[in-house]
Design an enzyme around this catalytic site. Structure first.
Site, PDB file in Angstrom:
ATOM      1  CG  HIS A 190      -1.918  -1.032   1.226  1.00  0.00           C
ATOM      2  ND1 HIS A 190      -2.220  -1.777   2.319  1.00  0.00           N
ATOM      3  CD2 HIS A 190      -2.683  -1.482   0.220  1.00  0.00           C
ATOM      4  CE1 HIS A 190      -3.138  -2.647   1.998  1.00  0.00           C
ATOM      5  NE2 HIS A 190      -3.443  -2.495   0.727  1.00  0.00           N
ATOM      6  NE  ARG A 297      -5.314  -2.985  -8.529  1.00  0.00           N
ATOM      7  CZ  ARG A 297      -4.364  -2.564  -9.370  1.00  0.00           C
ATOM      8  NH1 ARG A 297      -4.185  -1.282  -9.576  1.00  0.00           N
ATOM      9  NH2 ARG A 297      -3.578  -3.436  -9.987  1.00  0.00           N
ATOM     10  NE  ARG A 333      -9.891  -5.729  -9.058  1.00  0.00           N
ATOM     11  CZ  ARG A 333      -8.575  -5.865  -8.940  1.00  0.00           C
ATOM     12  NH1 ARG A 333      -7.897  -6.528  -9.848  1.00  0.00           N
ATOM     13  NH2 ARG A 333      -7.946  -5.342  -7.930  1.00  0.00           N
ATOM     14  CD  GLU A 433      -6.847 -11.247 -11.688  1.00  0.00           C
ATOM     15  OE1 GLU A 433      -6.103 -10.465 -11.094  1.00  0.00           O
ATOM     16  OE2 GLU A 433      -8.006 -11.498 -11.310  1.00  0.00           O
ATOM     17  CG  ASN A 456      -0.079  -6.874 -11.687  1.00  0.00           C
ATOM     18  OD1 ASN A 456       0.679  -6.658 -12.629  1.00  0.00           O
ATOM     19  ND2 ASN A 456      -0.792  -5.932 -11.115  1.00  0.00           N
ATOM     20  CG  ASP A 457      -3.161 -11.849  -9.071  1.00  0.00           C
ATOM     21  OD1 ASP A 457      -2.339 -12.227  -8.216  1.00  0.00           O
ATOM     22  OD2 ASP A 457      -4.036 -11.017  -8.839  1.00  0.00           O
ATOM     23  NE  ARG A 467       0.437  -9.041  -7.137  1.00  0.00           N
ATOM     24  CZ  ARG A 467      -0.744  -8.531  -7.507  1.00  0.00           C
ATOM     25  NH1 ARG A 467      -1.704  -9.328  -7.920  1.00  0.00           N
ATOM     26  NH2 ARG A 467      -0.971  -7.260  -7.485  1.00  0.00           N
ATOM     27  CB  CYS A 504      -5.893  -4.073 -16.330  1.00  0.00           C
ATOM     28  SG  CYS A 504      -6.371  -5.566 -15.463  1.00  0.00           S
TER      29      CYS A 504
HETATM   30  C1  PEP Z   1      -3.501  -8.104 -11.874  1.00  0.00           C
HETATM   31  O1  PEP Z   1      -3.489  -9.126 -11.191  1.00  0.00           O
HETATM   32  O2  PEP Z   1      -2.788  -7.943 -12.898  1.00  0.00           O
HETATM   33  C2  PEP Z   1      -4.368  -6.965 -11.501  1.00  0.00           C
HETATM   34  C3  PEP Z   1      -4.470  -5.902 -12.271  1.00  0.00           C
HETATM   35  O3  PEP Z   1      -5.021  -7.042 -10.308  1.00  0.00           O
HETATM   36  P1  PEP Z   1      -4.334  -6.718  -8.886  1.00  0.00           P
HETATM   37  O4  PEP Z   1      -2.952  -6.191  -9.145  1.00  0.00           O
HETATM   38  O5  PEP Z   1      -5.222  -5.726  -8.207  1.00  0.00           O
HETATM   39  O6  PEP Z   1      -4.351  -8.059  -8.232  1.00  0.00           O
HETATM   40 MG    MG Z   2      -5.035  -9.477  -9.706  1.00  0.00          MG
END
Ligand code: PEP
Ligand code: MG
Length: 573
Positions: A190, A297, A333, A433, A456-457, A467, A504
């Site tokens: 955060h 988010r 989301r 994801e 990211n996931d 991650r 994203c």
């Molecule tokens: C992702 O997983 O790429 C994503 C955009 O969601 P978050 O980073 O909020 O998990």
């Molecule tokens: Mg994610």
């Protein structure tokens, strides 16, 4: 002799400043006993310090204003709550009364006891709550000592610390602190997200920082690469000034792109949408000409508080995002709590053995029907104010999407019956994801209106690489042949079914990877507003047909080096 220290870039920007080293929160207090007759006085001293801390936090809270007041305020509220924690306070009274310790030493003992409890916890989120407790204890101790606590910074300082609380960052910026270096932390924390919103350069994971940097050392910090120079010599200073000139030139040049279209050299329009977490992000997205919000988010509304946000609070928040984008689509989301994003309301289970593979994202929402309906009602009501899309996180099956679709339809129908203004069409999309959802996309692409790839996931699940785990180094990377091939597969299936698809995850905002995504056929990016102009510039400099003609070579790459090589060649004019 200048020394160089590596870290991880978490919020971009370069800074030159004086180190202000803050050692970890262990209180430097020696054991001190008091006579029985002094117990009452010592208890009063402690309670006065706690009251003063409470008043100080209240004043801080009142003084907050500006775009991030809400986010930062929530962290201060959390700290204020800890001040009323019976575990903390009764234990302290007992130590003074029965142990006959001075208030200062009791505070230290109590701190160490709680630290041991937190240390023993498996859940990394709960573990990290010790930072909040330390922050509060530090403030009480400062009042006992009649000192002022808090992030003390002087203009030109670079805070060097083990960690930094999100609530401190805004205060530090007001004081003129130019950057922050922490020995721990992660770019996905955060604090890192907030630092990026505040444009405060931040380097995390500089594990040797507290050993190597002395208070008062001059530092050059690069929040992009994560590099730190201690006591720079003439050469480094010259390079730094040069870098600043380059950055200023780049910024000026980028500024000119604010009102320019995102069009490739060969005339193809690419959609740049924004990822947003705060009001400021929404304002920036609008100002930079984002085509809409591609990822709003919502879990940020749920974190750091003890009660769930109600329908009205959520509605106002979503409606404001819609109003802020004045007619451009806003993709909201649904709640993505779970794993590393844990709340304090008990929604997220603390005892899952493997929370990243547990009850998170849409699974959590479907398991908490009332909570989900409340959120959907708030989103649907916001659709009366402008175009809204609903995006579902962590989808792993057709059934999940169908279940959400049924709920959304029911909620919208009920609201219409109650006379609410509801958009005729609220597109429903899935985040890709989970690897199985990506591989078997053909199995549910017909029941979604759009797709958004959360790299990211997706990268962490595809490569079995956490991650948030710094020690894995390059293992967690999108520059992996498996990731590239899967992305291509997703884009192909979406195109075959004429279903819009965006990326994203953070890679969408990394301009060095823009040619790669364009070569794979991506035409929609959703990224943090801070990186939007850079990516626009990269797209305007790209020839799409030439890149696509080279896609075959990219897909043949066998390792990271091969992909990097491809990128190097693609960057050549
Ligand atoms: C992702 O997983 O790429 C994503 C955009 O969601 P978050 O980073 O909020 O998990
Ligand atoms: Mg994610």
């Amino acid at each position: 002799m200048p020394a160089h220290l590596p870290g991880h870039g978490a919020s971009r920007g370069s800074a030159l400043g004086r180190a202000r080293v803050r050692l970890p929160h262990a209180l430097e207090v020696v054991e001190q006993r008091i006579p029985a007759a002094a117990v009452g006085k010592e208890l009063r001293r402690l309670h006065d310090a706690v009251d003063s801390t409470r008043a100080e936090m209240h004043i801080l809270r009142e003084r907050l204003h500006g775009a991030l007041a809400k986010e930062v305020g929530e962290f201060l509220d959390l700290h204020a709550l800890l001040l009323d924690d019976p575990e903390l306070l009764h234990g302290l009274d007992e130590l003074i009364r029965a142990g006959r310790y001075s208030a200062d030493y009791a505070l230290r003992l109590q701190r160490d006891r709680l630290a041991a409890v937190f240390d023993g916890m498996d859940d990394p989120y709960l573990k990290s709550r010790m930072d909040d407790l330390d922050h509060v204890i530090g403030r009480i101790h400062a009042h006992l000592q009649k000192r002022t606590h808090g992030p003390k910074g002087v203009a030109g300082d670079i805070l060097v610390s083990d960690n930094v609380a999100p609530s401190e960052l805004a205060q530090l910026q007001v004081q003129g602190v130019v950057a922050v270096v922490t020995s721990g932390g992660s770019p996905l924390s955060h604090s890192a997200i907030l630092a990026r919103s505040l444009h405060m350069p931040l380097v995390v994971g500089a594990s040797k920082a507290l050993q190597k940097i002395n208070d008062g050392d001059v530092l050059i910090v690069d929040g992009a690469s994560g590099s730190i120079v201690i006591e720079p010599g003439p050469e480094e200073l010259r390079a730094y000034r040069q870098r600043l000139r380059e950055l200023a030139r780049e910024q000026k040049e980028l500024g000119r792109l604010r009102s320019k279209p995102t069009r490739s050299k060969d005339g193809i329009d690419i959609a740049l949408l924004a990822n947003a977490e705060s009001r400021e992000d929404v304002a920036n997205a609008h100002a930079l000409g984002a085509a809409g919000l591609g990822l709003y988010r919502t879990e940020f509304l749920f974190l750091q508080r003890n009660e769930l946000p109600g329908e009205e609070e959520q509605f106002l928040c979503y409606r404001d995002a819609v109003l802020g984008m004045s007619g451009r689509p806003v993709t909201i989301r649904t709640l993505d709590l779970g794993a590393d994003k844990a709340d304090r309301t008990g929604l997220v289970l603390g005892n899952e053995d493997n929370p990243a593979l547990g009850l998170r994202g849409v699974r959590l929402s479907l398991a908490n029907g009332d909570l989900f309906d409340t959120q959907l009602r708030a989103i649907v009501r916001a659709s009366g104010y402008g175009p809204v899309r609903v995006l579902v996180p962590m989808v792993s099956s057709r059934e999940e999407i169908m279940a959400v679709r049924r709920r959304l339809k029911r909620v919208a129908g009920n609201l219409r019956k109650q006379g609410a203004e509801v958009a005729d069409d609220i597109p429903l999309g899935a985040m890709i994801e989970v690897p199985s959802a990506a591989i078997a996309l053909h199995a549910f692409v017909d029941v979604v209106d759009f797709l958004s790839v959360g790299t990211n996931d997706l990268v962490q699940y595809l490569l079995a690489a956490d991650r948030n785990n710094d020690t894995l180094g390059d293992l967690y990377s999108p520059l992996n042949p498996g990731v590239i091939r899967l992305l291509k597969h997703i884009i192909n299936i979406a195109n075959e079914h004429r279903t819009p698809v965006a990326v994203c995850g953070e890679i969408a905002g990394d301009a060095t990877l823009t040619p790669l995504l364009l070569a794979l056929g991506l035409t929609e990016f959703s990224l943090h507003p801070a990186t939007l102009l850079e990516v626009r510039k990269a797209i305007r400099g790209s020839d799409l047909s030439a890149l696509k003609a080279r896609a075959g070579k990219l897909l043949q790459a066998r390792d990271r080096a091969g992909i990097e090589n491809w990128l190097k060649l693609a960057a050549r004019p």
